[in-house]
Scaffold this motif. Structure first.
Motif: not given
Lengths: 280, 137
Positions: A176-179, B7-10, B57-59, B63-67
């Motif tokens: 989801e994020n990288l892709l 993170s999924v939601f973001l 992109r920032e989101m 989502s990968t780092l912190i919410v």
């Protein structure tokens, strides 16, 4: 802190353990480790995405600086998250393979465990964080504790929910994020090259060049997408197989499990084939 | 409604933003080919669409780092707004409204990413007004 092994493990009737055959675990973990190697061949990361994006921004703005100077620190943090999650899984599967192997080879956990210490950056849900911690503790237990071959099934049962959560989290970040970032990049290319194709000041040859460049970029990104999706799919598949094996170990017939591992092997071969094709 | 913004939601909101940016790009390419907008408007719309993509992109990174919790509340409101924008942007006849919509959405998105609760609330009000104007058309 090393987690204590539940007392119940020591009280398990010997006859159950006596039936334990480690071959299925060995096969599954060997396949898992083979598959996880492809992660190292991904050749795409948050940081590499950042550099690509930065480079493309210079192209869009038509600017040349002495150095590229991309601000990719946050992207590198995201890579650290990915690396930590991956190492945790790799560490577990390696450990499992070693434990299940007849030679009982030693395996060194020191480097992945060190890697974990930097994982404070990760904002995980409580369940995910606890999964992360538990998996590493189990792995350490398995390597440093007084090893007994019979305990492996119980380690697997303990590890299973955590392995599932971490695999899911890693697959999510990749897919989801990288892709997702790659998809955003694709739209940037589209907008830029489409604008060029409409630009009346450009000659037909220049426009042709823009069109070609755009489709080449798309082609390359498609290769990346296939790789990442394959890895994410593999992570899920391994987690499912692990769950099935740990839940039904005592009942698993050798034949039934053999066919499950064969399916996994087949998946792995097609993954191998995909990566080979993409490398050509 | 989700209880916890995770993170999924973001990541899903980021996908919404990308989709809106795509629709917006389609919109401006269509209008320029019909010569309904000037070159300047076309370029400015492109800048706005890029801004949306930057936020997406920032989101994805967040989502990968912190919410952050304060971003969470705004995101829940955003989701509904996004659905409406996605559904209508291509059918908008008023270029000005399309422009206002994408502009305010971009500003709201920046406020979310920069975690400014005050600006988030203010921007949500603005975007609701623009949406209301659209329904009056």
């Amino acid at each position: 802190m090393v987690r204590k092994i539940p007392t119940v493990i020591f009280l398990v009737p010997g006859f159950l353990l006596a039936c334990t055959n480690l071959k299925p675990v060995q096969q599954l973990s060997t396949e898992a480790n083979r598959g996880l190697q492809y992660f190292h061949e991904l050749d795409y990361s948050f940081a590499s995405h950042c550099r690509d994006h930065c480079y493309f921004q210079k192209i869009q703005a038509n600017t040349i600086d002495r150095d590229l100077e991309c601000k990719c620190a946050v992207y590198q943090e995201a890579d650290t998250v990915v690396k930590d999650l991956f190492l945790e899984l790799e560490n577990y599967w390696n450990g499992l393979e070693s434990l299940a192997s007849p030679e009982l080879a030693r395996y060194d956990l020191s480097s992945p465990v060190k890697g974990l210490q930097s994982s404070k950056l990760i904002d995980m849900s409580e369940a995910e964080a606890s999964a992360f911690q538990k998996l590493s503790e189990l792995a350490v237990n398995a390597s440093t504790g007084q090893y007994r071959k019979k305990r492996i099934v119980y380690y697997m049962k303990e590890a299973d929910p955590h392995l599932n959560l971490i695999s899911e989290k890693l697959a999510f970040i990749l897919k989801e994020n990288l892709l997702g970032l790659l998809e955003i990049q694709k739209e940037s290319w589209y907008a830029h090259y489409k604008t060029l194709s409409l630009n009346e000041n450009l000659s037909p040859v220049e426009k042709e060049f823009a069109v070609e460049k755009y489709y080449r970029l798309l082609e390359d990104s498609e290769k990346i997408r296939i790789r990442i999706q394959s890895i994410a799919g593999l992570l899920k598949l391994l987690a499912v197989n692990h769950s099935e094996l740990s839940a039904n170990y005592q009942n698993t017939s050798q034949d039934g499990f053999k066919s499950a591992v064969m399916r996994l092997s087949k998946e792995m071969r097609s993954l191998h084939y995909e990566f080979d094709q993409l490398n050509e | 409604m989700k209880e916890r913004v995770d993170s999924v939601f973001l990541s899903q909101v980021a996908d919404d933003f990308l989709e809106i940016a795509k629709k917006f790009n389609d919109y401006r390419f269509e209008k320029i080919s019909q010569q309904l907008i000037s070159q300047t408007t076309f370029v400015e719309m492109g800048i706005k669409a890029n801004q949306l993509m930057e936020t997406a992109r920032e989101m994805k990174l967040l989502s990968t780092l912190i919410v952050e919790p304060e971003a969470g509340e705004a995101l829940q409101q955003l989701q509904g707004i996004n659905q409406e924008i996605k559904a209508t942007i291509t059918s908008l006849n008023s270029i000005q409204i399309a422009f206002d919509l994408i502009g305010t959405l971009g500003e709201l998105a920046m406020a979310v990413v920069e975690k400014k609760p005050g600006s988030i609330a203010e921007n949500i009000r603005t975007i609701m007004n623009v949406l209301a104007k659209k329904t009056e058309e």
